[in-house]
Design a protein around this motif. Structure first.
Motif, PDB file in Angstrom:
ATOM      1  N   VAL A  90      -1.058   6.950 -10.175  1.00  0.00           N
ATOM      2  CA  VAL A  90      -2.149   7.810 -10.644  1.00  0.00           C
ATOM      3  C   VAL A  90      -3.266   6.979 -11.276  1.00  0.00           C
ATOM      4  O   VAL A  90      -4.451   7.242 -11.051  1.00  0.00           O
ATOM      5  N   ARG A  91      -2.899   5.978 -12.063  1.00  0.00           N
ATOM      6  CA  ARG A  91      -3.938   5.160 -12.717  1.00  0.00           C
ATOM      7  C   ARG A  91      -4.717   4.321 -11.712  1.00  0.00           C
ATOM      8  O   ARG A  91      -5.917   4.104 -11.876  1.00  0.00           O
ATOM      9  N   LEU A  92      -4.040   3.857 -10.664  1.00  0.00           N
ATOM     10  CA  LEU A  92      -4.755   3.129  -9.618  1.00  0.00           C
ATOM     11  C   LEU A  92      -5.730   4.058  -8.900  1.00  0.00           C
ATOM     12  O   LEU A  92      -6.879   3.685  -8.645  1.00  0.00           O
ATOM     13  N   GLU A  93      -5.290   5.256  -8.599  1.00  0.00           N
ATOM     14  CA  GLU A  93      -6.170   6.223  -7.938  1.00  0.00           C
ATOM     15  C   GLU A  93      -7.403   6.510  -8.790  1.00  0.00           C
ATOM     16  O   GLU A  93      -8.520   6.594  -8.279  1.00  0.00           O
ATOM     17  N   ALA A  94      -7.193   6.633 -10.099  1.00  0.00           N
ATOM     18  CA  ALA A  94      -8.326   6.879 -11.004  1.00  0.00           C
ATOM     19  C   ALA A  94      -9.275   5.681 -11.009  1.00  0.00           C
ATOM     20  O   ALA A  94     -10.506   5.851 -11.001  1.00  0.00           O
ATOM     21  N   GLY A 106       0.792  -1.226   0.000  1.00  0.00           N
ATOM     22  CA  GLY A 106       0.000   0.000   0.000  1.00  0.00           C
ATOM     23  C   GLY A 106       0.820   1.270   0.000  1.00  0.00           C
ATOM     24  O   GLY A 106       0.259   2.364   0.031  1.00  0.00           O
ATOM     25  N   ALA A 107       2.146   1.152  -0.068  1.00  0.00           N
ATOM     26  CA  ALA A 107       2.998   2.344  -0.015  1.00  0.00           C
ATOM     27  C   ALA A 107       3.053   3.091  -1.349  1.00  0.00           C
ATOM     28  O   ALA A 107       3.141   4.312  -1.377  1.00  0.00           O
ATOM     29  N   ILE A 108       3.002   2.362  -2.451  1.00  0.00           N
ATOM     30  CA  ILE A 108       3.094   2.980  -3.780  1.00  0.00           C
ATOM     31  C   ILE A 108       1.687   3.102  -4.356  1.00  0.00           C
ATOM     32  O   ILE A 108       1.022   2.106  -4.605  1.00  0.00           O
ATOM     33  N   ARG A 109       1.263   4.337  -4.588  1.00  0.00           N
ATOM     34  CA  ARG A 109      -0.081   4.600  -5.101  1.00  0.00           C
ATOM     35  C   ARG A 109       0.045   5.369  -6.413  1.00  0.00           C
ATOM     36  O   ARG A 109       0.249   6.570  -6.405  1.00  0.00           O
TER      37      ARG A 109
END
Length: 104
Positions: free
Chosen positions: A74-78, A69-72
């Motif tokens: 931009v495409r995952l957030e979208a 869960g440390a690396i978030r």
């Protein structure tokens, strides 16, 4: 008399074993049902018309899961925002949704 006591003890242990087994089965059935509902909800989200958004988020989802869960990205957030918009009642964590994106 010793034989009667021994039979009574064996009977008590047998009944307690059955009670434990049925309790264990009820617990696992409950947990299994809740997991099935969670997976069903996340698979409904990941198999809809949002294939493009979810496909593009797979690399970011893999990084998110691998890093705990440390690396978030931009495409995952979208993708997470899109999923939550499509299914507002869904009560899954970001990690569960990222895993569902990877599982598709």
């Amino acid at each position: 008399m010793k034989r009667l006591s021994l039979l009574a003890a064996v009977g008590v242990f047998a009944l307690s074993g059955l009670a434990s087994a049925s309790s264990f089965i009820a617990t696992t059935d409950t947990i299994g049902a809740s997991l099935a509902n969670s997976v069903e909800g996340t698979s409904d989200v990941s198999s809809g018309g949002s294939d493009k958004v979810l496909l593009q988020a797979q690399d970011d989802a893999a990084s998110f899961v691998a890093s705990g869960g440390a690396i978030r990205g931009v495409r995952l957030e979208a993708a997470l925002a899109h999923i939550r918009q499509q299914q507002p009642a869904l009560s899954a964590t970001d990690m569960q949704l990222a895993e569902a994106i990877l599982a598709r």
